[in-house]
Design a protein around this motif. Structure first.
Motif, PDB file in Angstrom:
ATOM      1  N   GLY A 144      22.357   3.134   2.879  1.00 49.44           N
ATOM      2  CA  GLY A 144      22.752   4.530   2.985  1.00 49.44           C
ATOM      3  C   GLY A 144      21.804   5.388   2.168  1.00 49.44           C
ATOM      4  N   VAL A 145      22.021   6.673   2.177  1.00 47.99           N
ATOM      5  CA  VAL A 145      21.191   7.580   1.384  1.00 47.99           C
ATOM      6  C   VAL A 145      21.293   7.174  -0.085  1.00 47.99           C
ATOM      7  CG1 VAL A 145      20.865   9.965   0.640  1.00 47.99           C
ATOM      8  CG2 VAL A 145      21.410   9.461   3.030  1.00 47.99           C
ATOM      9  N   GLY A 146      20.143   7.011  -0.725  1.00 50.41           N
ATOM     10  CA  GLY A 146      20.114   6.589  -2.116  1.00 50.41           C
ATOM     11  C   GLY A 146      19.846   5.114  -2.314  1.00 50.41           C
ATOM     12  N   THR A 147      19.944   4.313  -1.249  1.00 48.94           N
ATOM     13  CA  THR A 147      19.655   2.885  -1.360  1.00 48.94           C
ATOM     14  C   THR A 147      18.201   2.681  -1.761  1.00 48.94           C
ATOM     15  OG1 THR A 147      21.314   2.267   0.296  1.00 48.94           O
ATOM     16  CG2 THR A 147      19.560   0.690  -0.123  1.00 48.94           C
ATOM     17  N   ARG A 148      17.976   1.851  -2.781  1.00 47.34           N
ATOM     18  CA  ARG A 148      16.616   1.545  -3.234  1.00 47.34           C
ATOM     19  C   ARG A 148      16.100   0.322  -2.495  1.00 47.34           C
ATOM     20  NH1 ARG A 148      14.888   1.697  -8.865  1.00 47.34           N
ATOM     21  NH2 ARG A 148      15.772  -0.409  -9.039  1.00 47.34           N
ATOM     22  N   LEU A 149      14.807   0.355  -2.157  1.00 49.02           N
ATOM     23  CA  LEU A 149      14.216  -0.688  -1.328  1.00 49.02           C
ATOM     24  C   LEU A 149      12.913  -1.198  -1.921  1.00 49.02           C
ATOM     25  CD1 LEU A 149      14.567   1.143   2.112  1.00 49.02           C
ATOM     26  CD2 LEU A 149      16.101  -0.634   1.235  1.00 49.02           C
ATOM     27  N   ASN A 150      12.734  -2.517  -1.899  1.00 52.76           N
ATOM     28  CA  ASN A 150      11.429  -3.100  -2.200  1.00 52.76           C
ATOM     29  C   ASN A 150      10.495  -2.807  -1.035  1.00 52.76           C
ATOM     30  OD1 ASN A 150      12.091  -4.308  -4.678  1.00 52.76           O
ATOM     31  ND2 ASN A 150      12.898  -6.132  -3.674  1.00 52.76           N
ATOM     32  N   LEU A 151       9.314  -2.259  -1.327  1.00 49.62           N
ATOM     33  CA  LEU A 151       8.354  -1.932  -0.277  1.00 49.62           C
ATOM     34  C   LEU A 151       7.078  -2.746  -0.440  1.00 49.62           C
ATOM     35  CD1 LEU A 151       8.590   1.983  -0.222  1.00 49.62           C
ATOM     36  CD2 LEU A 151       9.980   0.320   1.046  1.00 49.62           C
ATOM     37  N   GLU A 152       6.469  -3.092   0.699  1.00 51.15           N
ATOM     38  CA  GLU A 152       5.153  -3.741   0.701  1.00 51.15           C
ATOM     39  C   GLU A 152       4.398  -3.310   1.943  1.00 51.15           C
ATOM     40  OE1 GLU A 152       2.876  -8.077   0.786  1.00 51.15           O
ATOM     41  OE2 GLU A 152       5.071  -8.031   0.755  1.00 51.15           O
ATOM     42  N   ARG A 153       3.155  -2.874   1.759  1.00 50.00           N
ATOM     43  CA  ARG A 153       2.290  -2.551   2.886  1.00 50.00           C
ATOM     44  C   ARG A 153       1.818  -3.845   3.533  1.00 50.00           C
ATOM     45  NH1 ARG A 153       0.020   2.653   2.029  1.00 50.00           N
ATOM     46  NH2 ARG A 153      -0.721   2.456   4.169  1.00 50.00           N
ATOM     47  N   ALA A 154       1.446  -3.771   4.809  1.00 47.77           N
ATOM     48  CA  ALA A 154       0.955  -4.943   5.527  1.00 47.77           C
ATOM     49  C   ALA A 154      -0.343  -5.457   4.896  1.00 47.77           C
ATOM     50  CB  ALA A 154       0.732  -4.606   7.001  1.00 47.77           C
ATOM     51  N   LEU A 155      -0.507  -6.771   4.929  1.00 48.53           N
ATOM     52  CA  LEU A 155      -1.691  -7.427   4.364  1.00 48.53           C
ATOM     53  C   LEU A 155      -2.934  -7.056   5.162  1.00 48.53           C
ATOM     54  CD1 LEU A 155      -2.616  -9.646   2.288  1.00 48.53           C
ATOM     55  CD2 LEU A 155      -2.222 -11.306   4.111  1.00 48.53           C
ATOM     56  N   LYS A 156      -4.017  -6.759   4.448  1.00 47.06           N
ATOM     57  CA  LYS A 156      -5.304  -6.487   5.088  1.00 47.06           C
ATOM     58  C   LYS A 156      -6.261  -7.629   4.803  1.00 47.06           C
ATOM     59  CE  LYS A 156      -6.099  -2.534   3.025  1.00 47.06           C
ATOM     60  NZ  LYS A 156      -4.855  -2.269   2.261  1.00 47.06           N
ATOM     61  N   ILE A 157      -7.198  -7.865   5.710  1.00 43.40           N
ATOM     62  CA  ILE A 157      -8.208  -8.892   5.503  1.00 43.40           C
ATOM     63  C   ILE A 157      -8.948  -8.603   4.201  1.00 43.40           C
ATOM     64  CG2 ILE A 157     -10.316  -9.935   6.392  1.00 43.40           C
ATOM     65  CD1 ILE A 157      -7.813 -10.641   7.989  1.00 43.40           C
ATOM     66  N   GLY A 158      -9.025  -9.596   3.346  1.00 42.99           N
ATOM     67  CA  GLY A 158      -9.687  -9.444   2.060  1.00 42.99           C
ATOM     68  C   GLY A 158      -8.731  -9.210   0.914  1.00 42.99           C
ATOM     69  N   ASP A 159      -7.444  -8.898   1.213  1.00 47.87           N
ATOM     70  CA  ASP A 159      -6.464  -8.728   0.149  1.00 47.87           C
ATOM     71  C   ASP A 159      -6.157 -10.065  -0.517  1.00 47.87           C
ATOM     72  OD1 ASP A 159      -6.277  -6.052   0.625  1.00 47.87           O
ATOM     73  OD2 ASP A 159      -4.308  -6.113   1.588  1.00 47.87           O
ATOM     74  N   GLU A 160      -5.751  -9.984  -1.779  1.00 47.11           N
ATOM     75  CA  GLU A 160      -5.358 -11.192  -2.500  1.00 47.11           C
ATOM     76  C   GLU A 160      -4.004 -11.688  -1.997  1.00 47.11           C
ATOM     77  OE1 GLU A 160      -4.265 -12.601  -7.086  1.00 47.11           O
ATOM     78  OE2 GLU A 160      -5.177 -10.655  -6.694  1.00 47.11           O
ATOM     79  N   LEU A 161      -3.921 -12.973  -1.694  1.00 43.95           N
ATOM     80  CA  LEU A 161      -2.661 -13.574  -1.249  1.00 43.95           C
ATOM     81  C   LEU A 161      -1.924 -14.064  -2.493  1.00 43.95           C
ATOM     82  CD1 LEU A 161      -0.966 -14.288   1.243  1.00 43.95           C
ATOM     83  CD2 LEU A 161      -2.112 -16.503   1.306  1.00 43.95           C
ATOM     84  N   GLY A 162      -1.258 -13.146  -3.172  1.00 42.75           N
ATOM     85  CA  GLY A 162      -0.660 -13.480  -4.458  1.00 42.75           C
ATOM     86  C   GLY A 162       0.670 -14.193  -4.356  1.00 42.75           C
ATOM     87  N   GLY A 163       1.384 -14.043  -3.263  1.00 45.50           N
ATOM     88  CA  GLY A 163       2.674 -14.701  -3.116  1.00 45.50           C
ATOM     89  C   GLY A 163       2.564 -15.864  -2.158  1.00 45.50           C
ATOM     90  N   HIS A 164       3.155 -15.722  -0.968  1.00 49.00           N
ATOM     91  CA  HIS A 164       2.982 -16.702   0.095  1.00 49.00           C
ATOM     92  C   HIS A 164       3.038 -15.951   1.422  1.00 49.00           C
ATOM     93  CE1 HIS A 164       7.432 -16.468   0.086  1.00 49.00           C
ATOM     94  NE2 HIS A 164       7.404 -16.989   1.290  1.00 49.00           N
ATOM     95  N   ILE A 165       2.766 -16.632   2.514  1.00 47.80           N
ATOM     96  CA  ILE A 165       2.728 -15.960   3.813  1.00 47.80           C
ATOM     97  C   ILE A 165       4.148 -15.565   4.226  1.00 47.80           C
ATOM     98  CG2 ILE A 165       2.185 -16.223   6.254  1.00 47.80           C
ATOM     99  CD1 ILE A 165      -0.063 -18.116   5.422  1.00 47.80           C
ATOM    100  N   VAL A 166       4.342 -14.260   4.409  1.00 50.19           N
ATOM    101  CA  VAL A 166       5.641 -13.694   4.758  1.00 50.19           C
ATOM    102  C   VAL A 166       5.480 -12.899   6.050  1.00 50.19           C
ATOM    103  CG1 VAL A 166       7.474 -12.113   4.029  1.00 50.19           C
ATOM    104  CG2 VAL A 166       6.324 -13.566   2.333  1.00 50.19           C
TER     105      VAL A 166
END
Length: 202
Positions: A82-104
């Motif tokens: 609902g309005v006010g809900t906080r969300l974890n955000l992540e932009r899509a992976l780009k070629i050359g970005d560091e793969l710091g977590g795992h493939i999601v």
């Protein structure tokens, strides 16, 4: 494609359901540079890959809009947002970005429930429970994505599993807000899913 490394915490500023309740248009405020957000871009919100349908700025803050369809509302925690809900955000992976977590993938498999939160020195341990169908893909020391955050599984017992959260993750994501009884989005490890499928084919 994503890595499960949260890069911003957004907040739902507006939510407009359709008359049939089959689609929700969400406006999410964030700190991303609006000029870098193109229509059609993918941004994961609490682990759900969502397509940007518009963006802008207001009050010195960036906003973008996405649609949550019937399947997303049925299968994920988006049905409770609902309005006010906080969300974890992540932009899509780009070629050359560091793969710091795992493939999601951003394709949420289902929901897990927080059954316990234990405060430890400088960290917290969460115990969660999910369906038996999804629990078979979760293994100690394996990877799991919860609300869009790449985490390492600590222990597994039947349909319950635990994760240890370090201070940085507690403050840089919404995981610090988790409480007993809360529902979180779960995506199982892609490699675990394929390994299980291969074993079924033998």
């Amino acid at each position: 494609m994503f890595t499960g490394i949260v890069t911003d915490i957004g907040e739902i500023e507006a939510l407009t359901p359709t008359a049939q309740g089959q689609l929700h248009r969400l406006r999410i405020g964030c700190s991303y540079d609006q000029t870098t957000i193109a229509d059609g871009a993918s941004i994961a919100s609490n682990g759900i890959c969502m397509t940007v349908v518009g963006s802008g700025t207001a009050g010195g803050r960036t906003w973008y809009e996405v649609d949550a369809g019937a399947e997303t509302l049925a299968m994920t925690t988006a049905q409770h947002w609902g309005v006010g809900t906080r969300l974890n955000l992540e932009r899509a992976l780009k070629i050359g970005d560091e793969l710091g977590g795992h493939i999601v993938t951003g394709h949420v498999d289902g929901v897990a429930t927080v059954v316990a939160r234990e405060e430890l020195p400088d960290m917290a341990r969460f115990t969660l429970e999910t369906s038996r169908e999804l629990a078979r893909f979760i293994a100690p020391k394996g990877s799991v994505t919860l609300d869009g955050t790449s985490l390492t599984v600590n222990t597994v017992e039947d349909t319950r599993f635990s994760v240890l959260i370090i201070p940085h993750t507690l403050t840089a994501t919404i995981l610090g807000d988790w409480r007993e009884g809360g529902a979180v989005n779960l995506e199982v490890d892609l490699m675990a899913r394929y390994a299980a499928r291969l074993s079924e084919m033998k």
